[in-house]
Design an enzyme around this catalytic site. Structure first.
Site, PDB file in Angstrom:
ATOM      1  CB  SER A  82     -24.417 -31.563  35.204  1.00 43.57           C
ATOM      2  OG  SER A  82     -24.810 -31.131  33.920  1.00 43.57           O
ATOM      3  CB  SER A 129     -26.912 -31.323  31.187  1.00 42.52           C
ATOM      4  OG  SER A 129     -25.854 -30.562  30.667  1.00 42.52           O
ATOM      5  CE  LYS A 164     -17.222 -30.883  26.669  1.00 43.92           C
ATOM      6  NZ  LYS A 164     -17.385 -29.422  26.547  1.00 43.92           N
ATOM      7  CG  ASN A 200     -20.974 -30.996  22.741  1.00 41.13           C
ATOM      8  OD1 ASN A 200     -21.153 -31.277  21.558  1.00 41.13           O
ATOM      9  ND2 ASN A 200     -21.636 -30.029  23.355  1.00 41.13           N
ATOM     10  CG  ASP A 221     -19.084 -27.621  23.824  1.00 44.24           C
ATOM     11  OD1 ASP A 221     -20.202 -27.627  24.381  1.00 44.24           O
ATOM     12  OD2 ASP A 221     -18.150 -28.370  24.159  1.00 44.24           O
ATOM     13  N   GLY A 253      -6.277 -22.333  27.028  1.00 45.12           N
ATOM     14  CA  GLY A 253      -6.638 -23.739  27.166  1.00 45.12           C
ATOM     15  C   GLY A 253      -6.549 -24.442  25.826  1.00 45.12           C
ATOM     16  N   GLY A 257      -7.648 -28.088  25.810  1.00 43.24           N
ATOM     17  CA  GLY A 257      -8.320 -29.361  26.024  1.00 43.24           C
ATOM     18  C   GLY A 257      -9.635 -29.441  25.268  1.00 43.24           C
ATOM     19  N   GLY A 258     -10.521 -30.323  25.736  1.00 42.43           N
ATOM     20  CA  GLY A 258     -11.765 -30.571  25.019  1.00 42.43           C
ATOM     21  C   GLY A 258     -12.651 -29.348  24.894  1.00 42.43           C
ATOM     22  CB  THR A 301       0.463 -29.212  28.289  1.00 44.42           C
ATOM     23  OG1 THR A 301       0.093 -29.479  29.638  1.00 44.42           O
ATOM     24  CG2 THR A 301       1.316 -30.364  27.771  1.00 44.42           C
ATOM     25  NE  ARG A 349      -4.263 -31.461  26.431  1.00 48.42           N
ATOM     26  CZ  ARG A 349      -5.287 -31.613  27.279  1.00 48.42           C
ATOM     27  NH1 ARG A 349      -5.117 -31.370  28.566  1.00 48.42           N
ATOM     28  NH2 ARG A 349      -6.462 -31.992  26.842  1.00 48.42           N
TER      29      ARG A 349
END
Length: 286
Positions: free
Chosen positions: A21, A23, A72, A93, A108, A133, A135-136, A159, A162
């Site tokens: 990462s 970060s 997340k 996040n 984000d 997508g 997800g998170g 999916t 989701r």
């Protein structure tokens, strides 16, 4: 929410994996810029270990944290309060220590919109948008894209459950449309396509028809470096007007987190330019 008055002793990034990462480098650069003492580390945390590791971090003086994949959505359940972006997205996040508990935010989306509109000078208004997508990462950016004035938002994911859950959470049925991967060939052209899956981290990319790319289309991958290459290569081959990776979003969301912790928002252009030059092919993204 009122920012923390003085810099807490410890900050961290939680996720799995986090070894690559950027970060810690980003927050260290922000701290130098604003002369704020900072200890920021990356803590590898699986979903099973996350709650215990976060509690230990808090007990040792942790004052704030970032949360990346795959934690997340799980992080929301560990918060005593949520900011609007986190509440709407169901994903956190950024964690801020507040009265002995955690306050959850999601920076984000603000980071993505700021990167696209200010750094890349894009007008997002009324753009027919495809979000790949659910997800998170996808949840984190969807509310901010809607707030930025995009047109209809179509969400697809491997999916279906989701996909439907994200569309329900966003709460705009006349504007947000859940679709499935099998529908892509019949969905027409888009002005903005955002790839928000982690599939390319393992070297795979969902099968995407080139007919999705409109004449002024912008294609954005929330990953950066090597992980962004497959999607951005597809977008360029399909004729996208702009192909943008997630490095700018990473820097901008980090600046928003920094502001929540310290009450001051650092300048980002110099940090972004340095990272772009030094880490063009890094494999992971937050």
């Amino acid at each position: 929410m009122t920012p923390i008055d003085s810099a807490p002793a410890r900050f961290a990034l939680f996720g799995h994996p986090v070894a690559q990462s950027l970060s810690p480098q980003i927050h260290a650069a922000f701290a130098r810029q604003l002369s704020i003492p900072l200890q920021y580390t990356a803590i590898d945390a699986t979903a099973e270990a996350f709650a215990d590791l976060l509690a230990r971090f808090a007990a040792q003086g942790g004052g704030g944290a970032n949360v990346t994949l795959p934690l997340k959505q799980q992080a929301t359940a560990l918060c005593g309060s949520l900011g609007d972006g986190a509440r709407r997205s169901g994903a956190v996040n950024t964690l801020v220590r507040n009265d002995g508990g955690w306050h959850g935010e999601n920076t984000d989306g603000r980071g993505l919109v700021r990167d696209l509109t200010e750094r890349h000078r894009l007008d997002l208004r009324q753009r027919r948008t495809l979000l790949i997508g659910a997800g998170g990462a996808a949840r984190g950016v969807a509310p901010a894209l809607l707030d930025a004035g995009i047109g209809d938002l179509f969400v697809v994911n491997r999916t279906p459950e989701r996909t439907d859950a994200l569309a329900d959470a966003l709460g705009e049925p006349g504007r947000v449309h859940p679709r499935y991967m099998d529908d892509l060939k019949a969905m027409g052209e888009f002005d903005l396509i955002v790839h928000a899956t982690s599939a390319t981290r393992s070297g795979s990319l969902p099968s995407l028809p080139m007919s999705l790319i409109g004449t002024r289309a912008t294609a954005v991958d929330l990953n950066y470096g090597d992980s962004a290459i497959p999607f951005l290569a597809w977008a360029r081959a399909a004729g996208a007007h702009d192909a943008i990776d997630g490095l700018g979003m990473l820097v901008e969301q980090a600046a928003e987190s920094f502001r929540l912790w310290h009450g001051r928002r650092p300048a980002t252009d110099e940090v972004y330019a340095e990272l772009r030059q030094r880490h063009a092919l890094l494999i992971t993204a937050d």
